[in-house]
Design an enzyme around this catalytic site. Structure first.
Site, PDB file in Angstrom:
ATOM      1  N   ARG A  17       1.440   5.632  17.392  1.00 13.41           N
ATOM      2  CA  ARG A  17       0.902   6.845  16.760  1.00 13.41           C
ATOM      3  C   ARG A  17       0.280   7.741  17.826  1.00 13.41           C
ATOM      4  NH1 ARG A  17       1.271   5.903  11.412  1.00 13.41           N
ATOM      5  NH2 ARG A  17       0.773   3.801  10.702  1.00 13.41           N
ATOM      6  N   THR A  65       0.682  -1.597  11.523  1.00 14.94           N
ATOM      7  CA  THR A  65       1.433  -1.818  10.276  1.00 14.94           C
ATOM      8  C   THR A  65       2.884  -1.360  10.350  1.00 14.94           C
ATOM      9  OG1 THR A  65       0.732   0.320   9.409  1.00 14.94           O
ATOM     10  CG2 THR A  65      -0.635  -1.580   8.827  1.00 14.94           C
ATOM     11  N   SER A  67       0.797  -1.215   0.000  1.00 17.34           N
ATOM     12  CA  SER A  67       0.000   0.000   0.000  1.00 17.34           C
ATOM     13  C   SER A  67       0.839   1.279   0.000  1.00 17.34           C
ATOM     14  CB  SER A  67      -0.937  -0.076   1.204  1.00 17.34           C
ATOM     15  OG  SER A  67      -1.792   1.008   1.253  1.00 17.34           O
ATOM     16  N   ALA A  98     -10.265   8.430   8.386  1.00 17.47           N
ATOM     17  CA  ALA A  98      -9.884   9.805   8.039  1.00 17.47           C
ATOM     18  C   ALA A  98      -8.865   9.822   6.897  1.00 17.47           C
ATOM     19  CB  ALA A  98      -9.312  10.493   9.271  1.00 17.47           C
ATOM     20  N   ASP A 128      -3.447   6.268  -2.937  1.00 19.68           N
ATOM     21  CA  ASP A 128      -2.235   5.676  -2.368  1.00 19.68           C
ATOM     22  C   ASP A 128      -1.668   4.592  -3.283  1.00 19.68           C
ATOM     23  OD1 ASP A 128      -4.035   3.619  -1.901  1.00 19.68           O
ATOM     24  OD2 ASP A 128      -3.206   3.113   0.051  1.00 19.68           O
TER      25      ASP A 128
HETATM   26  P1  NG1 Z   1      -1.950   1.569  11.617  1.00 17.60           P
HETATM   27  O1  NG1 Z   1      -0.518   1.496  11.194  1.00 17.60           O
HETATM   28  O2  NG1 Z   1      -2.434   0.415  12.447  1.00 17.60           O
HETATM   29  O3  NG1 Z   1      -2.266   2.900  12.218  1.00 17.60           O
HETATM   30  C1  NG1 Z   1      -2.690   2.227   9.137  1.00 17.60           C
HETATM   31  C2  NG1 Z   1      -3.810   3.231   9.114  1.00 17.60           C
HETATM   32  C3  NG1 Z   1      -5.127   2.478   9.164  1.00 17.60           C
HETATM   33  C4  NG1 Z   1      -5.234   1.452   8.039  1.00 17.60           C
HETATM   34  C5  NG1 Z   1      -3.984   0.562   8.036  1.00 17.60           C
HETATM   35  C6  NG1 Z   1      -3.936  -0.378   6.870  1.00 17.60           C
HETATM   36  C7  NG1 Z   1      -3.887   5.460  10.132  1.00 17.60           C
HETATM   37  C8  NG1 Z   1      -3.805   6.262  11.361  1.00 17.60           C
HETATM   38  N1  NG1 Z   1      -3.745   4.134  10.260  1.00 17.60           N
HETATM   39  O4  NG1 Z   1      -2.841   1.456  10.303  1.00 17.60           O
HETATM   40  O5  NG1 Z   1      -6.163   3.410   9.117  1.00 17.60           O
HETATM   41  O6  NG1 Z   1      -5.426   2.086   6.809  1.00 17.60           O
HETATM   42  O7  NG1 Z   1      -2.777   1.374   8.023  1.00 17.60           O
HETATM   43  O8  NG1 Z   1      -3.413   0.144   5.717  1.00 17.60           O
HETATM   44  O9  NG1 Z   1      -4.071   6.032   9.053  1.00 17.60           O
HETATM   45 ZN    ZN Z   2      -3.733   1.177   0.379  1.00 17.63          ZN
END
Ligand code: NG1
Ligand code: ZN
Length: 530
Positions: free
Chosen positions: A507, A502, A65, A371, A276
């Site tokens: 965060r 991920t 992604s 978001a 993305d």
């Molecule tokens: P993590 O890394 O768990 O915050 C991120 C995005 C999720 C989702 C996943 C999968 C944010 C804050 N978090 O997850 O919303 O899209 O990646 O791709 O954007």
């Molecule tokens: Zn994606």
């Protein structure tokens, strides 16, 4: 008998070459690409078992992604185009981590426990993004599928939502659409054009938009789509694959940095879109006369879409329950607007689209968006039937008829299986066109609270645990009290922390009334982590 069935799967080429424990997270397995080969081989094997268990085609997508080029990942797609069932995520994690010597016994155990008829046929539909590591990883997955005699349809370079679409079409004998990429483009473009009619522009709405494709697989899809959308939408494509993937561009960069991506010309008040690296997220943005950057993210898309459906339902006279699902990352300004102005029920769930999707199923029409721009709209079958039958009612007024027809047709514009940047973009374009809005009009609906996201590296991110849809920190004990104390100093302040699913980081999210304070609030909360 079972151990015989698995005897051909031993393949030293795909032996495990490292000891790193790897977990099937919110987005499947995702990590540095060079340690993934054995995982892909094993997921090829597992996809065959899943297909036999479900007696249906399963999807296997290779992508990381929005992550940078050195990463890669894999996720499996269940028969209705949805994410892999949670209990099989656990199975996937176990299988990815067993020692090579235990692989056959683990596969045997899975088949027995899941009661899988090993003589059943299997079909796996594969796809990959544009990363340099993807072909090698695809070969590993294909080797796994072949080792168990699974049938393969390889779609090659596809966006994640395109793969989901082909899986559901295959398993519904074409009822959802033709199970090909042409079927995908043609279904969406046909309904987009028919709803739009012959007028490309309407009041303040113009058909021109700038699109940043993150130098990813979405660029390939957009180029193809442009042929189908000719005469209806004029897309100027940037970051079309000639630069570095997700490098200072793409939906995640634009959302988190709240700035223009590389290469998009800074033209005043022009509607811009970023998708993305695998084209399942989308955000809008523009720069104003003072060169100020404005972001219209997933929350804005969700509110625009929910307001549109509410209007169509009210005008058509159809009584269905509409609801919206968000996560803690949704801007407080959007949540207030949805509850108090739109008066649409809103739910908050943990991060990860599978949670949003599940909650959205509870509504007749469920709109869900993270978001960051990942989301879609889903309809109960009964809701679709009610809309279709209403459209046949001959006693409707002209206004009722027009609204009902739009409602019926717009369903075909939506990829219900999963968030789909291109389908979502066409939906936004349809709504803006119908309203005769430019991007400035759209932004006027409500004010976002200034907000900031930070990443914090800690020794072990999993010491942070949360509850209440991640808005309350349970451990380390005392941290939530500290956060509360910090937040209370800021007007309309809100902040929370959670471990990423991920990336190996924590965060931090913060929002408050004053834009000059928001970085300070985020930094103060981040400093509590040390
Ligand atoms: P993590 O890394 O768990 O915050 C991120 C995005 C999720 C989702 C996943 C999968 C944010 C804050 N978090 O997850 O919303 O899209 O990646 O791709 O954007
Ligand atoms: Zn994606």
């Amino acid at each position: 008998m079972e151990s015989n069935y698995f005897q051909n799967i031993v393949n030293v080429e795909y032996n495990r070459k490292n000891d790193k424990y790897i977990e099937y997270g919110t987005a499947g397995f995702r990590t540095k690409s060079d340690i993934l080969e054995h995982v892909l081989y094993r997921m090829g094997l597992l996809a065959v078992l899943r297909s036999k268990a479900k007696r249906a085609a399963i999807g296997l997508m290779i992508t990381a992604s929005h992550n940078l080029e050195p990463d890669n990942g894999i996720k499996l797609v269940d028969p209705a185009g949805e994410m892999l069932e949670a209990s099989w995520e656990t199975i996937a994690t176990i299988l990815a981590n067993v020692q090579d010597n235990d692989l056959i016994s683990m596969l045997t155990h899975i088949s027995t426990k899941e009661n899988i008829d090993l003589s059943a046929p299997a079909m796996v539909i594969t796809g990959r993004d544009t990363r340099k590591s993807s072909p090698v990883l695809l070969n590993a997955a294909l080797a796994g599928i072949r080792a168990l005699n699974g049938n393969i349809t390889d779609l090659g370079l596809v966006t994640t939502p395109q793969l989901h679409y082909v899986v559901v079409c295959t398993n519904t004998s074409g009822a959802y659409g033709d199970p090909t990429l042409q079927g995908y483009y043609s279904k969406l473009a046909t309904v987009f054009k028919s709803i739009r009619g012959t007028e490309k522009n309407n009041k303040k709405y113009t058909s021109v938009l700038q699109l940043d494709a993150a130098n990813g697989v979405g660029a390939i899809a957009v180029k193809e789509f442009q042929r189908y959308l000719k005469g209806a939408l004029d897309i100027n494509l940037f970051n079309d694959g000639s630069g570095d993937l997700n490098h200072m561009c793409g939906a995640d960069y634009v959302k988190v940095q709240q700035t223009m991506p590389l290469n998009i010309p800074s033209e005043t008040n022009v509607r811009c879109v970023s998708i993305d690296g695998d084209a399942d997220r989308v955000v809008y943005f523009y720069v104003d006369e003072d060169n100020k950057f404005h972001l219209l993210d997933g929350d804005r898309i969700a509110t625009l879409v929910a307001a549109y459906f509410k209007e169509l339902l009210t005008t058509s006279g159809i009584s269905l329950q509409l609801g919206l699902v968000q996560t803690a990352y949704a801007n407080g300004g959007s949540t207030d607007y949805i509850s108090n102005v739109l008066e649409v029920p809103v739910a908050c769930v943990p991060t990860g689209v599978k949670h949003l999707h599940k909650k959205a199923l509870e509504f007749d029409i469920g709109v869900y968006f993270e978001a960051n721009g990942h989301g879609t709209v889903i309809f109960k079958d009964t809701a679709k039937e009610i809309i279709k039958n209403h459209a046949k009612n001959e006693n409707l007024s002209e206004a009722q008829k027009a609204a009902t027809t739009k409602l019926r047709d717009v369903i075909d514009l939506i990829n219900e299986t999963v968030g789909d940047a291109l389908s979502d973009m066409l939906l936004v374009e349809t709504i803006l066109h119908a309203k005769g809005w430019d991007i400035i009009e759209w932004e006027k609906s409500y004010n976002d609270l200034p907000n900031k996201q930070l990443k914090v590296s800690v020794k072990d991110r999993n010491i942070i645990t949360t509850k209440n849809a991640e808005r309350y920190c349970l451990t380390p004990v005392g941290l939530q009290e500290e956060i509360d104390k910090t937040v209370s100093k800021y007007s309309r302040g809100r902040s929370f922390v959670r471990p990423s699913g991920t990336e190996d980081i924590v965060r931090v999210y913060a929002e408050c009334e004053n834009s000059s304070d928001v970085c300070k609030l985020a930094t103060e909360v981040a400093s509590l982590m040390y």
